[in-house]
Design a protein around this motif. Structure first.
Motif, PDB file in Angstrom:
ATOM      1  N   PRO A 137     -50.470 -43.634  17.296  1.00 13.73           N
ATOM      2  CA  PRO A 137     -50.772 -45.024  17.115  1.00 13.73           C
ATOM      3  C   PRO A 137     -50.555 -45.140  18.671  1.00 13.73           C
ATOM      4  N   VAL A 138     -50.234 -44.525  19.665  1.00 10.40           N
ATOM      5  CA  VAL A 138     -50.591 -44.970  20.726  1.00 10.40           C
ATOM      6  C   VAL A 138     -52.744 -44.268  20.802  1.00 10.40           C
ATOM      7  N   ARG A 139     -53.129 -43.765  20.835  1.00 13.66           N
ATOM      8  CA  ARG A 139     -54.080 -44.107  21.181  1.00 13.66           C
ATOM      9  C   ARG A 139     -54.545 -45.612  20.580  1.00 13.66           C
ATOM     10  N   SER A 140     -54.659 -45.840  18.689  1.00  8.76           N
ATOM     11  CA  SER A 140     -54.891 -47.853  18.704  1.00  8.76           C
ATOM     12  C   SER A 140     -54.368 -48.639  19.134  1.00  8.76           C
ATOM     13  N   ILE A 141     -52.887 -48.481  19.679  1.00 10.16           N
ATOM     14  CA  ILE A 141     -52.859 -50.095  20.605  1.00 10.16           C
ATOM     15  C   ILE A 141     -53.326 -49.478  22.185  1.00 10.16           C
ATOM     16  N   VAL A 142     -53.680 -48.559  22.593  1.00 11.27           N
ATOM     17  CA  VAL A 142     -54.666 -48.766  23.888  1.00 11.27           C
ATOM     18  C   VAL A 142     -56.461 -49.151  23.334  1.00 11.27           C
ATOM     19  N   LYS A 143     -56.729 -49.223  22.444  1.00 11.37           N
ATOM     20  CA  LYS A 143     -58.259 -49.053  21.785  1.00 11.37           C
ATOM     21  C   LYS A 143     -57.940 -51.187  21.708  1.00 11.37           C
ATOM     22  N   ALA A 144     -56.538 -51.663  21.131  1.00  8.64           N
ATOM     23  CA  ALA A 144     -56.380 -52.592  20.572  1.00  8.64           C
ATOM     24  C   ALA A 144     -56.503 -53.388  21.821  1.00  8.64           C
ATOM     25  N   LEU A 145     -55.714 -52.900  22.957  1.00  9.51           N
ATOM     26  CA  LEU A 145     -55.788 -53.850  24.345  1.00  9.51           C
ATOM     27  C   LEU A 145     -56.955 -53.437  24.929  1.00  9.51           C
ATOM     28  N   SER A 146     -57.369 -52.737  24.635  1.00 11.21           N
ATOM     29  CA  SER A 146     -59.382 -52.748  25.396  1.00 11.21           C
ATOM     30  C   SER A 146     -59.930 -54.073  24.720  1.00 11.21           C
ATOM     31  N   TRP A 147     -59.973 -53.622  23.729  1.00 15.82           N
ATOM     32  CA  TRP A 147     -61.100 -54.455  23.264  1.00 15.82           C
ATOM     33  C   TRP A 147     -60.564 -56.153  23.118  1.00 15.82           C
ATOM     34  N   ARG A 148     -58.628 -56.488  23.117  1.00 17.02           N
ATOM     35  CA  ARG A 148     -58.679 -57.609  23.321  1.00 17.02           C
ATOM     36  C   ARG A 148     -58.816 -57.966  24.747  1.00 17.02           C
ATOM     37  N   VAL A 149     -58.469 -57.631  26.251  1.00 17.28           N
ATOM     38  CA  VAL A 149     -58.963 -58.092  26.835  1.00 17.28           C
ATOM     39  C   VAL A 149     -60.677 -58.547  26.853  1.00 17.28           C
ATOM     40  N   VAL A 150     -61.177 -58.072  25.691  1.00 22.40           N
ATOM     41  CA  VAL A 150     -62.913 -58.241  25.783  1.00 22.40           C
ATOM     42  C   VAL A 150     -63.074 -59.554  25.479  1.00 22.40           C
TER      43      VAL A 150
ATOM     44  N   ALA B 254     -58.171 -73.982  27.375  1.00 20.84           N
ATOM     45  CA  ALA B 254     -58.279 -72.713  27.265  1.00 20.84           C
ATOM     46  C   ALA B 254     -57.427 -71.119  27.359  1.00 20.84           C
ATOM     47  N   ALA B 255     -56.591 -71.393  28.735  1.00 20.31           N
ATOM     48  CA  ALA B 255     -55.929 -70.064  28.909  1.00 20.31           C
ATOM     49  C   ALA B 255     -54.976 -70.627  27.858  1.00 20.31           C
ATOM     50  N   SER B 256     -53.555 -71.450  27.554  1.00 23.23           N
ATOM     51  CA  SER B 256     -53.170 -71.603  26.066  1.00 23.23           C
ATOM     52  C   SER B 256     -53.718 -71.014  24.959  1.00 23.23           C
ATOM     53  N   ILE B 257     -54.973 -71.209  24.163  1.00 29.24           N
ATOM     54  CA  ILE B 257     -55.335 -70.993  23.671  1.00 29.24           C
ATOM     55  C   ILE B 257     -55.903 -69.129  23.200  1.00 29.24           C
ATOM     56  N   ALA B 258     -56.592 -69.047  25.073  1.00 28.53           N
ATOM     57  CA  ALA B 258     -56.622 -67.183  24.529  1.00 28.53           C
ATOM     58  C   ALA B 258     -55.561 -66.823  24.763  1.00 28.53           C
ATOM     59  N   SER B 259     -54.431 -67.110  25.463  1.00 33.80           N
ATOM     60  CA  SER B 259     -52.918 -66.370  25.320  1.00 33.80           C
ATOM     61  C   SER B 259     -52.359 -66.172  23.752  1.00 33.80           C
ATOM     62  N   VAL B 260     -52.153 -67.145  23.191  1.00 38.90           N
ATOM     63  CA  VAL B 260     -52.053 -67.249  22.254  1.00 38.90           C
ATOM     64  C   VAL B 260     -53.289 -66.031  21.139  1.00 38.90           C
ATOM     65  N   ASP B 261     -54.270 -66.129  21.394  1.00 42.21           N
ATOM     66  CA  ASP B 261     -55.656 -65.461  20.082  1.00 42.21           C
ATOM     67  C   ASP B 261     -54.792 -64.106  21.167  1.00 42.21           C
ATOM     68  N   PHE B 262     -54.820 -63.807  21.957  1.00 39.17           N
ATOM     69  CA  PHE B 262     -54.302 -62.147  23.138  1.00 39.17           C
ATOM     70  C   PHE B 262     -53.528 -62.117  22.213  1.00 39.17           C
ATOM     71  N   LEU B 263     -52.288 -62.615  21.566  1.00 37.39           N
ATOM     72  CA  LEU B 263     -50.946 -61.857  21.272  1.00 37.39           C
ATOM     73  C   LEU B 263     -51.711 -61.488  19.612  1.00 37.39           C
TER      74      LEU B 263
ATOM     75  N   THR C  72     -60.156 -61.549  24.320  1.00 37.67           N
ATOM     76  CA  THR C  72     -59.520 -62.970  25.043  1.00 37.67           C
ATOM     77  C   THR C  72     -60.428 -63.929  26.744  1.00 37.67           C
ATOM     78  N   LEU C  73     -60.822 -62.810  27.584  1.00 35.17           N
ATOM     79  CA  LEU C  73     -62.437 -63.286  28.069  1.00 35.17           C
ATOM     80  C   LEU C  73     -63.123 -63.864  26.977  1.00 35.17           C
ATOM     81  N   ASP C  74     -63.976 -63.934  26.136  1.00 31.45           N
ATOM     82  CA  ASP C  74     -64.778 -64.802  25.262  1.00 31.45           C
ATOM     83  C   ASP C  74     -63.690 -65.683  25.054  1.00 31.45           C
TER      84      ASP C  74
END
Length: 82
Positions: A21-34, A53-62, A36-38
């Protein structure tokens, strides 16, 4: 006797094809950074407002971080294609 040993070995053998599960968490975090920037860039281009834009990106990230984690865990259980 040999049959019992073979069953016991298969039952308690570590599953080397599954991700932890920790690998899935790290993969999820790294993908979400990419992702969220998009989202941040696209939202800014469409609205012209960095705060919105930051508000939208924050909700989208979570929300997508959580969805991706569970998506990965479900696919990890599927044997097809392994």
């Amino acid at each position: 006797m040999i049959f019992n040993k073979k069953i016991a070995k298969q039952s308690f053998e570590e599953d080397v094809t599954s991700e932890k599960p920790v690998r899935s968490i790290v993969k999820a975090l790294s993908w979400r950074v990419v992702g969220t920037l998009d989202t941040l860039i696209v939202s800014y281009i469409l609205t012209g407002k960095i705060a919105l834009a930051a508000s939208i990106a924050s909700v989208d990230f979570l929300t997508k971080l959580i969805l991706y984690f569970f998506h990965e865990r479900v696919w990890n259980k599927i044997k097809w294609g392994k």
